[in-house]
Design an enzyme around this catalytic site. Sequence first.
Site, mmCIF file in Angstrom:
data_model
loop_
_atom_site.group_PDB
_atom_site.id
_atom_site.type_symbol
_atom_site.label_atom_id
_atom_site.label_comp_id
_atom_site.label_asym_id
_atom_site.label_seq_id
_atom_site.Cartn_x
_atom_site.Cartn_y
_atom_site.Cartn_z
ATOM 1 N N GLU A 43 -6.487 -4.469 2.189
ATOM 2 C CA GLU A 43 -5.887 -3.644 3.242
ATOM 3 C C GLU A 43 -6.613 -3.843 4.575
ATOM 4 O OE1 GLU A 43 -6.971 0.269 3.898
ATOM 5 O OE2 GLU A 43 -8.243 0.481 2.125
ATOM 6 N N VAL B 280 -3.540 1.407 1.764
ATOM 7 C CA VAL B 280 -3.361 0.986 0.379
ATOM 8 C C VAL B 280 -1.885 0.946 0.014
ATOM 9 C CG1 VAL B 280 -3.679 1.713 -2.023
ATOM 10 C CG2 VAL B 280 -5.628 1.670 -0.469
ATOM 11 N N ASP C 297 -2.020 18.295 0.392
ATOM 12 C CA ASP C 297 -1.266 17.087 0.713
ATOM 13 C C ASP C 297 -1.627 15.966 -0.253
ATOM 14 O OD1 ASP C 297 -0.103 18.383 2.809
ATOM 15 O OD2 ASP C 297 -1.345 17.467 4.364
ATOM 16 N N SER D 275 -1.672 11.891 -0.940
ATOM 17 C CA SER D 275 -1.660 10.597 -0.263
ATOM 18 C C SER D 275 -0.532 9.712 -0.760
ATOM 19 C CB SER D 275 -2.992 9.882 -0.497
ATOM 20 O OG SER D 275 -2.927 8.537 -0.063
ATOM 21 N N ALA D 276 0.018 8.934 0.167
ATOM 22 C CA ALA D 276 1.049 7.957 -0.193
ATOM 23 C C ALA D 276 0.500 6.884 -1.127
ATOM 24 C CB ALA D 276 1.608 7.307 1.070
ATOM 25 N N ASP D 277 -0.832 6.719 -1.152
ATOM 26 C CA ASP D 277 -1.431 5.743 -2.067
ATOM 27 C C ASP D 277 -1.019 6.033 -3.508
ATOM 28 O OD1 ASP D 277 -2.721 4.904 0.210
ATOM 29 O OD2 ASP D 277 -4.741 5.482 -0.454
ATOM 30 N N LYS E 231 -11.446 8.816 -2.441
ATOM 31 C CA LYS E 231 -12.395 9.033 -1.349
ATOM 32 C C LYS E 231 -13.074 10.393 -1.488
ATOM 33 C CE LYS E 231 -10.263 6.150 2.231
ATOM 34 N NZ LYS E 231 -9.037 5.644 1.590
#
Length: 306
Positions: free
Chosen positions: A24, A105, A134, A136-138, A155
Amino acid sequence: MSAVEPSQEVAGAQAEGVGIVALETSVVGQGLPHPRNLECVERMSAAVREAGAVPAWIGVVEGSVVVGLSDEQLRTFAQPDRAAKVARRDLPFALAGGGLGATTVSSTIWAAHRAGIAIGATGGIGGVHPSSGDVSADLLELARTPVLLVSSGPKSIVDPVATAERLEELGVGVVGYRCDRLPFFLARESPVELDQRVDDPAGAVALVRALAAIEAEAGVLLCNPIPREAAMDAEVVAEAVAACEEEAARRGVRGKDVTPFLLSCLAERTGGASMDANLVLLEENARLAGKIAALAAAGSLSAARS
């Protein structure tokens, strides 16, 4: 012209049966400050090549998703505020705009899969944020993209337990590399126990082949803990993250700006220790992914010749 364009080096590697690792560029464009981001590029690229594979940095350039950015292009991405942060949902706008887009990612593995690359590497994935909930789109992209992604777990700025639970709900396999607990980015482990582990690159290659054999829709997250000598104390990291979250809320930081803000704040509050640790784990994840990609390619070539 296809929206996903492999570089000459990547296309040549595919034709010759050489392993390739997708990388990435958001870590270059937003994750690390200049010139540490250039150091990151050098260290990760070298680690992949030393392992016998080709690094394929992915980014949006002039209306195309380029798989295999050149060193010159990466130097441009590394300049402050030159590239926009591009997740999977942002790709149509980034392509239509014609500018530079640093892939996260989610957009990286989307492009890698469409370019025929099955293995990627990053530092830490996004997850479920403890304050807002929320997601993550990952995680969502891993649920619909059959790649093997090497990372050091979620993370430090997300909730590892909630993230692991969401990955399970989404059908994403989470596997420890020589570990039985979910790594937590800068710390070697979280409280989350893992059901699966592999202990060598050959075990990871078997997973890559199994994904292809069953035509899986979801990917596998291979979790490689940060080396013990570079790891940070989990409590120290947690205290710094909490302070940074309060600062983000006070400043009204929102959306895609949250992660880079928190990582920058974390580096400041730890006196640069978190950034040094981040660079170590990025390099080690790239090296492991390179070994897996090289071994997988060698096996495929041997099978093709037999």
